[in-house]
Design a protein around this motif. Structure first.
Motif, PDB file in Angstrom:
ATOM      1  N   LEU A 105       0.825  -1.208   0.000  1.00  0.00           N
ATOM      2  CA  LEU A 105       0.000   0.000   0.000  1.00  0.00           C
ATOM      3  C   LEU A 105       0.864   1.264   0.000  1.00  0.00           C
ATOM      4  O   LEU A 105       0.646   2.188  -0.798  1.00  0.00           O
ATOM      5  CB  LEU A 105      -0.943  -0.008   1.208  1.00  0.00           C
ATOM      6  N   GLN A 106       1.862   1.312   0.878  1.00  0.00           N
ATOM      7  CA  GLN A 106       2.752   2.475   0.945  1.00  0.00           C
ATOM      8  C   GLN A 106       3.480   2.691  -0.373  1.00  0.00           C
ATOM      9  O   GLN A 106       3.596   3.823  -0.851  1.00  0.00           O
ATOM     10  CB  GLN A 106       3.809   2.292   2.048  1.00  0.00           C
ATOM     11  N   THR A 107       3.990   1.622  -0.943  1.00  0.00           N
ATOM     12  CA  THR A 107       4.742   1.730  -2.193  1.00  0.00           C
ATOM     13  C   THR A 107       3.840   2.225  -3.316  1.00  0.00           C
ATOM     14  O   THR A 107       4.242   3.100  -4.092  1.00  0.00           O
ATOM     15  CB  THR A 107       5.376   0.376  -2.559  1.00  0.00           C
ATOM     16  N   SER A 108       2.635   1.687  -3.390  1.00  0.00           N
ATOM     17  CA  SER A 108       1.688   2.114  -4.428  1.00  0.00           C
ATOM     18  C   SER A 108       1.357   3.591  -4.301  1.00  0.00           C
ATOM     19  O   SER A 108       1.399   4.332  -5.293  1.00  0.00           O
ATOM     20  CB  SER A 108       0.398   1.287  -4.341  1.00  0.00           C
ATOM     21  N   VAL A 114       5.088  10.236  -6.568  1.00  0.00           N
ATOM     22  CA  VAL A 114       6.208  10.520  -7.476  1.00  0.00           C
ATOM     23  C   VAL A 114       5.675  11.193  -8.741  1.00  0.00           C
ATOM     24  O   VAL A 114       6.213  12.211  -9.192  1.00  0.00           O
ATOM     25  CB  VAL A 114       7.002   9.240  -7.826  1.00  0.00           C
ATOM     26  N   VAL A 115       4.611  10.635  -9.302  1.00  0.00           N
ATOM     27  CA  VAL A 115       4.022  11.204 -10.517  1.00  0.00           C
ATOM     28  C   VAL A 115       3.483  12.609 -10.251  1.00  0.00           C
ATOM     29  O   VAL A 115       3.724  13.538 -11.039  1.00  0.00           O
ATOM     30  CB  VAL A 115       2.904  10.276 -11.063  1.00  0.00           C
ATOM     31  N   ASN A 119       4.850  16.091 -11.904  1.00  0.00           N
ATOM     32  CA  ASN A 119       3.961  17.029 -12.600  1.00  0.00           C
ATOM     33  C   ASN A 119       4.051  18.429 -11.993  1.00  0.00           C
ATOM     34  O   ASN A 119       4.013  19.432 -12.717  1.00  0.00           O
ATOM     35  CB  ASN A 119       2.518  16.531 -12.578  1.00  0.00           C
ATOM     36  N   MET A 120       4.162  18.505 -10.679  1.00  0.00           N
ATOM     37  CA  MET A 120       4.277  19.801 -10.008  1.00  0.00           C
ATOM     38  C   MET A 120       5.570  20.508 -10.418  1.00  0.00           C
ATOM     39  O   MET A 120       5.553  21.700 -10.752  1.00  0.00           O
ATOM     40  CB  MET A 120       4.240  19.611  -8.489  1.00  0.00           C
ATOM     41  N   VAL A 121       6.683  19.779 -10.405  1.00  0.00           N
ATOM     42  CA  VAL A 121       7.967  20.374 -10.787  1.00  0.00           C
ATOM     43  C   VAL A 121       7.949  20.781 -12.260  1.00  0.00           C
ATOM     44  O   VAL A 121       8.389  21.886 -12.618  1.00  0.00           O
ATOM     45  CB  VAL A 121       9.140  19.412 -10.489  1.00  0.00           C
TER      46      VAL A 121
END
Length: 174
Positions: A105-108, A114-115, A119-121
């Motif tokens: 769950l944490q990894t997902s 990350v995505v 997108n923010m950066v």
């Protein structure tokens, strides 16, 4: 058994150790910078009766790097905040299942972050938003968020595979 050795070899690798060293260096540097800035502000304000304009923009950038790299480092040491009360009431196999489920769950969720951070950066670079006084591009502190989530994704993936291998070993053991 080979799977466990593979995960251990990753965690004992020079790349892994170097990543931890870089994180510690960033945390040290940003902490020292924060102390220097805040000390200068106190000195200027209460001794010299002056104001340091724009220090908050530098503190913003510094604190993003300090907090987010620190969060990734805490994940590397598995010292993040968690509630372990159930662990005291579970058997070893049930605990391994719960740990694996939490890891998946944490990894997902982390990969989703990350995505989103990417997108923010990317959007910040595209629009080139900057701070008002020093014109510091916002992507600089935001990159700390992205980097933190990428590093955390690495740690979570390795630990989830480790936890899976541990559960498999427990199941084989009986």
């Amino acid at each position: 058994m080979r799977e466990i050795q593979f995960i251990n070899s990753i965690m004992d690798s020079e790349i892994w150790k170097s990543l931890l060293k870089v994180q510690r260096f960033i945390m040290f540097l940003t902490t020292v910078l924060m102390l220097v800035i805040l000390g200068a502000v106190v000195l200027a304000r209460y001794v010299l009766h002056a104001d340091l304009y724009g220090y908050d923009e530098i503190v913003l950038v510094d604190s993003f790097w300090m907090y987010f790299i620190g969060a990734a480092y805490a994940m590397s040491k598995e010292e993040h905040i968690k509630a372990d009360i159930l662990a005291t009431m579970m058997g070893e196999k049930l605990l391994a299942v719960a740990k694996l489920a939490a890891g998946i769950l944490q990894t997902s969720i982390n990969f989703i972050f990350v995505v989103l951070a990417y997108n923010m950066v990317a959007r910040s670079i595209e629009t080139w938003t900057v701070t008002s006084l020093w014109n510091i591009p916002y992507f600089i502190p935001q990159t700390a968020i992205l980097l933190s989530f990428v590093i955390t994704a690495l740690y979570l993936t390795v630990y989830t595979i480790r936890d899976y291998n541990h559960l498999v070993a427990l199941t084989r053991k009986g």
